[in-house]
Write a protein that holds these residues in place. Sequence first.
Motif, PDB file in Angstrom:
ATOM      1  N   SER A 110       0.846  -1.198   0.000  1.00  0.00           N
ATOM      2  CA  SER A 110       0.000   0.000   0.000  1.00  0.00           C
ATOM      3  C   SER A 110       0.880   1.246   0.000  1.00  0.00           C
ATOM      4  O   SER A 110       1.920   1.287   0.650  1.00  0.00           O
ATOM      5  CB  SER A 110      -0.946   0.021   1.209  1.00  0.00           C
ATOM      6  N   GLU A 121      -9.051   3.974   6.982  1.00  0.00           N
ATOM      7  CA  GLU A 121      -8.095   3.038   7.585  1.00  0.00           C
ATOM      8  C   GLU A 121      -8.838   1.823   8.153  1.00  0.00           C
ATOM      9  O   GLU A 121      -8.329   0.709   8.142  1.00  0.00           O
ATOM     10  CB  GLU A 121      -7.297   3.727   8.704  1.00  0.00           C
ATOM     11  N   ALA A 162      -7.917  -1.949   7.241  1.00  0.00           N
ATOM     12  CA  ALA A 162      -7.522  -2.937   8.242  1.00  0.00           C
ATOM     13  C   ALA A 162      -8.427  -4.168   8.158  1.00  0.00           C
ATOM     14  O   ALA A 162      -7.965  -5.308   8.252  1.00  0.00           O
ATOM     15  CB  ALA A 162      -7.589  -2.313   9.632  1.00  0.00           C
ATOM     16  N   SER A 167      -7.412  -6.172   5.111  1.00  0.00           N
ATOM     17  CA  SER A 167      -6.165  -6.896   5.324  1.00  0.00           C
ATOM     18  C   SER A 167      -6.420  -8.153   6.172  1.00  0.00           C
ATOM     19  O   SER A 167      -5.852  -9.213   5.909  1.00  0.00           O
ATOM     20  CB  SER A 167      -5.171  -5.954   6.007  1.00  0.00           C
ATOM     21  N   GLU A 180       1.393   2.140  11.052  1.00  0.00           N
ATOM     22  CA  GLU A 180       0.290   1.372  10.426  1.00  0.00           C
ATOM     23  C   GLU A 180       0.763   0.694   9.139  1.00  0.00           C
ATOM     24  O   GLU A 180       0.439  -0.446   8.861  1.00  0.00           O
ATOM     25  CB  GLU A 180      -0.872   2.297  10.068  1.00  0.00           C
ATOM     26  N   ARG A 203       0.825  -3.274   8.394  1.00  0.00           N
ATOM     27  CA  ARG A 203       0.051  -3.836   7.275  1.00  0.00           C
ATOM     28  C   ARG A 203       0.975  -4.602   6.324  1.00  0.00           C
ATOM     29  O   ARG A 203       0.664  -5.698   5.883  1.00  0.00           O
ATOM     30  CB  ARG A 203      -0.686  -2.703   6.539  1.00  0.00           C
ATOM     31  N   ASP A 204       2.154  -4.026   6.039  1.00  0.00           N
ATOM     32  CA  ASP A 204       3.132  -4.705   5.172  1.00  0.00           C
ATOM     33  C   ASP A 204       3.469  -6.073   5.753  1.00  0.00           C
ATOM     34  O   ASP A 204       3.516  -7.070   5.031  1.00  0.00           O
ATOM     35  CB  ASP A 204       4.455  -3.931   5.113  1.00  0.00           C
ATOM     36  N   ARG A 217       1.770  -7.909   7.849  1.00  0.00           N
ATOM     37  CA  ARG A 217       0.628  -8.845   7.792  1.00  0.00           C
ATOM     38  C   ARG A 217       0.449  -9.369   6.366  1.00  0.00           C
ATOM     39  O   ARG A 217       0.250 -10.562   6.149  1.00  0.00           O
ATOM     40  CB  ARG A 217      -0.632  -8.126   8.276  1.00  0.00           C
ATOM     41  N   ASP A 218       0.541  -8.481   5.381  1.00  0.00           N
ATOM     42  CA  ASP A 218       0.324  -8.893   3.987  1.00  0.00           C
ATOM     43  C   ASP A 218       1.463  -9.788   3.480  1.00  0.00           C
ATOM     44  O   ASP A 218       1.244 -10.663   2.645  1.00  0.00           O
ATOM     45  CB  ASP A 218       0.193  -7.667   3.065  1.00  0.00           C
TER      46      ASP A 218
END
Length: 227
Positions: A15, A96, A100, A103, A179, A183-184, A186-187
């Motif tokens: 993202s 956001e 989230a 994700s 954040e 997120r990175d 988790r992805d």
Amino acid sequence: MADAAVPVLTIDGPSGSGKGTISLRVARILGWHYLDSGALYRAVGVAAGWADLDLGDAGALVRCAFDTEIGFREDEGGDLRVLVNGHDATAELRTETAGAAASAIAAIPEVRAALKDRQRAFRRAPGLVADGRDMGTVIFPDAGCKVFLTASAEERAERRYNQLKDKGVSVTIDGLLREILARDARDANRSVAPLRPAEDAVHIDTTGLGIDAVVERVLALLPPRTG
Ligand code: DC
């Protein structure tokens, strides 16, 4: 019916790497269709929120992924609007919270499977630009041209900060950076379709590059058009 003979350009990346803007620009220049696959995950996340579903209830989320009606249309200004179960949810999708939720549900293999055919159905003549995380690896592995866009986390946080500031939302760069990194992680670490470049993808680092420069580099990767 998706047609395997139709050319596909996949643009994957984390993202804030500029995928959305670049993909849409390139699609318009080529006159090709555009798939914003993240919007599908976000739409399911938003629909799950409306239905008050528990983000831990995989069965309910999979049903939601099958049942949610998701439509795209261009408004008079040329901006893309996303309709979820008939409601214009474009603004809600960009929050956001929706990101989230997307994700989290994107980590469920059955949700990904439920959205696979819908994504492949976007492959229609004269061509498709597909933007996401696993376009080149899972959804269109036979795509003729694959791009993996990156940018430093700091630059991605700054881009997001400027976007939100323009909308009058108050956030801090440090908060956004945290954040983005979460997120990175988790992805990239989920067991199914993690964010990783296809082996045959061309990497473009957009740190410090303007939109036009990136668009030019992407277009230069495509075979010359005839006719
Ligand atoms: O690109 P985006 O920020 O709109 O994506 C939202 C979330 O959806 C992101 O955290 C990961 C997920 N996603 C995915 O898993 N696979 C895709 N092809 C697109 C998005």
